[in-house]
Design an enzyme around this catalytic site. Structure first.
Site, PDB file in Angstrom:
ATOM      1  N   ASP A  32       0.856  -1.179   0.000  1.00  0.00           N
ATOM      2  CA  ASP A  32       0.000   0.000   0.000  1.00  0.00           C
ATOM      3  C   ASP A  32       0.896   1.235   0.000  1.00  0.00           C
ATOM      4  O   ASP A  32       1.612   1.486   0.969  1.00  0.00           O
ATOM      5  CB  ASP A  32      -0.879  -0.036   1.255  1.00  0.00           C
ATOM      6  CG  ASP A  32      -1.816   1.138   1.382  1.00  0.00           C
ATOM      7  OD1 ASP A  32      -1.690   2.122   0.624  1.00  0.00           O
ATOM      8  OD2 ASP A  32      -2.684   1.085   2.279  1.00  0.00           O
ATOM      9  N   ILE A  33       0.862   1.988  -1.072  1.00  0.00           N
ATOM     10  CA  ILE A  33       1.736   3.154  -1.200  1.00  0.00           C
ATOM     11  C   ILE A  33       1.469   4.191  -0.107  1.00  0.00           C
ATOM     12  O   ILE A  33       2.363   4.943   0.263  1.00  0.00           O
ATOM     13  CB  ILE A  33       1.642   3.764  -2.610  1.00  0.00           C
ATOM     14  CG1 ILE A  33       2.877   4.622  -2.906  1.00  0.00           C
ATOM     15  CG2 ILE A  33       0.331   4.520  -2.802  1.00  0.00           C
ATOM     16  CD1 ILE A  33       3.052   4.973  -4.367  1.00  0.00           C
ATOM     17  N   ASN A  88      -5.293  12.423 -11.512  1.00  0.00           N
ATOM     18  CA  ASN A  88      -5.931  12.883 -12.735  1.00  0.00           C
ATOM     19  C   ASN A  88      -5.675  14.384 -12.830  1.00  0.00           C
ATOM     20  O   ASN A  88      -5.240  15.012 -11.863  1.00  0.00           O
ATOM     21  CB  ASN A  88      -7.421  12.516 -12.791  1.00  0.00           C
ATOM     22  CG  ASN A  88      -8.216  13.157 -11.683  1.00  0.00           C
ATOM     23  OD1 ASN A  88      -8.180  14.375 -11.507  1.00  0.00           O
ATOM     24  ND2 ASN A  88      -8.942  12.354 -10.935  1.00  0.00           N
ATOM     25  N   GLY A 120      -8.495   4.328  -7.766  1.00  0.00           N
ATOM     26  CA  GLY A 120      -7.178   3.688  -7.719  1.00  0.00           C
ATOM     27  C   GLY A 120      -6.238   4.334  -6.724  1.00  0.00           C
ATOM     28  O   GLY A 120      -6.623   4.691  -5.603  1.00  0.00           O
ATOM     29  N   VAL A 121      -4.986   4.492  -7.141  1.00  0.00           N
ATOM     30  CA  VAL A 121      -3.951   5.083  -6.290  1.00  0.00           C
ATOM     31  C   VAL A 121      -4.362   6.484  -5.844  1.00  0.00           C
ATOM     32  O   VAL A 121      -4.211   6.854  -4.679  1.00  0.00           O
ATOM     33  CB  VAL A 121      -2.590   5.120  -7.031  1.00  0.00           C
ATOM     34  CG1 VAL A 121      -1.568   5.954  -6.289  1.00  0.00           C
ATOM     35  CG2 VAL A 121      -2.057   3.709  -7.238  1.00  0.00           C
ATOM     36  N   ASP A 122      -4.907   7.270  -6.765  1.00  0.00           N
ATOM     37  CA  ASP A 122      -5.313   8.644  -6.469  1.00  0.00           C
ATOM     38  C   ASP A 122      -6.334   8.677  -5.331  1.00  0.00           C
ATOM     39  O   ASP A 122      -6.186   9.431  -4.363  1.00  0.00           O
ATOM     40  CB  ASP A 122      -5.870   9.281  -7.738  1.00  0.00           C
ATOM     41  CG  ASP A 122      -6.056  10.787  -7.650  1.00  0.00           C
ATOM     42  OD1 ASP A 122      -5.429  11.432  -6.774  1.00  0.00           O
ATOM     43  OD2 ASP A 122      -6.803  11.325  -8.471  1.00  0.00           O
ATOM     44  N   SER A 174      -0.196   4.822 -14.923  1.00  0.00           N
ATOM     45  CA  SER A 174      -0.978   4.548 -16.139  1.00  0.00           C
ATOM     46  C   SER A 174      -1.228   3.071 -16.421  1.00  0.00           C
ATOM     47  O   SER A 174      -1.843   2.741 -17.431  1.00  0.00           O
ATOM     48  CB  SER A 174      -0.357   5.220 -17.378  1.00  0.00           C
ATOM     49  OG  SER A 174      -0.491   6.624 -17.289  1.00  0.00           O
ATOM     50  N   GLY A 184      -3.129   1.058 -14.717  1.00  0.00           N
ATOM     51  CA  GLY A 184      -4.456   0.639 -14.292  1.00  0.00           C
ATOM     52  C   GLY A 184      -5.528   1.095 -15.256  1.00  0.00           C
ATOM     53  O   GLY A 184      -5.531   0.726 -16.435  1.00  0.00           O
TER      54      GLY A 184
END
Length: 174
Positions: A11-12, A25, A33-35, A123, A125
């Site tokens: 987990d980042i 984005n 997602g990550v964002d 990119s 995902g």
């Protein structure tokens, strides 16, 4: 001195590094997602900081391939470096755009005097890039990098991505 490269599944948002890279984005106002995970973990102050960027220097949002930093707020990392990856589904298929994401993120980390950075598979995902292509571009960019970051950690959410990145890393050193 070359940077140490690590590839881990995890987990980042929990990484003990100076900076984490957010696959954002262009609106900078959160997403999936990550964002979405970074926005949720960092807390509402991150959204306010991103709104301030939009109200100031980035009224049209962050362009694809560029990067900008905010504080880490609720994350263990001191900084969040936001970068907008190219979206293949929107016709953004130029590898130079993806390379720019990795390069600009490391350059912003240098500006912050960050010595350790956690990066996702930008990119790979929802934006539709082939994970093998992302990994090759990431490692080519890291190989050309000659800045102050000493630890570059790719933090990936699946065992499959970890294997793809490990394979690409081995190939990049041959």
């Amino acid at each position: 001195m070359a940077s140490e490269v690590q590839i881990v599944q995890g987990d980042i948002t929990t990484q003990q590094v100076d900076a984490v890279v957010n696959a954002a984005n262009s609106s900078l106002l959160g997403g999936g997602g990550v964002d979405g995970a970074i926005h949720a973990a960092a807390g509402p102050e991150l959204l306010e900081a991103c709104r301030a960027l939009r109200a100031g220097s980035l009224p049209d949002g962050l362009p694809v391939g560029q990067a900008v930093a905010t504080p880490g707020f609720g994350l263990p990392a001191r900084w969040i470096i936001h970068t907008v990856g190219p979206n293949r589904h929107a016709g953004q298929s130029d590898p130079a755009l993806l390379e720019s994401c990795f390069r600009r993120s490391l350059e912003v980390a240098d500006e912050l005097n960050a010595r350790s950075v956690a990066l996702p598979a930008i990119s790979a995902g929802i934006f539709g890039w082939d994970p093998e292509a992302v990994a090759r571009i990431a490692f080519a960019t890291v190989a050309d990098y000659d800045g102050g970051v000493r630890q570059i950690r790719f933090v990936l959410f699946s065992a499959l991505l970890v294997e793809v990145f490990r394979h690409a890393h081995r190939d990049s050193r041959d």
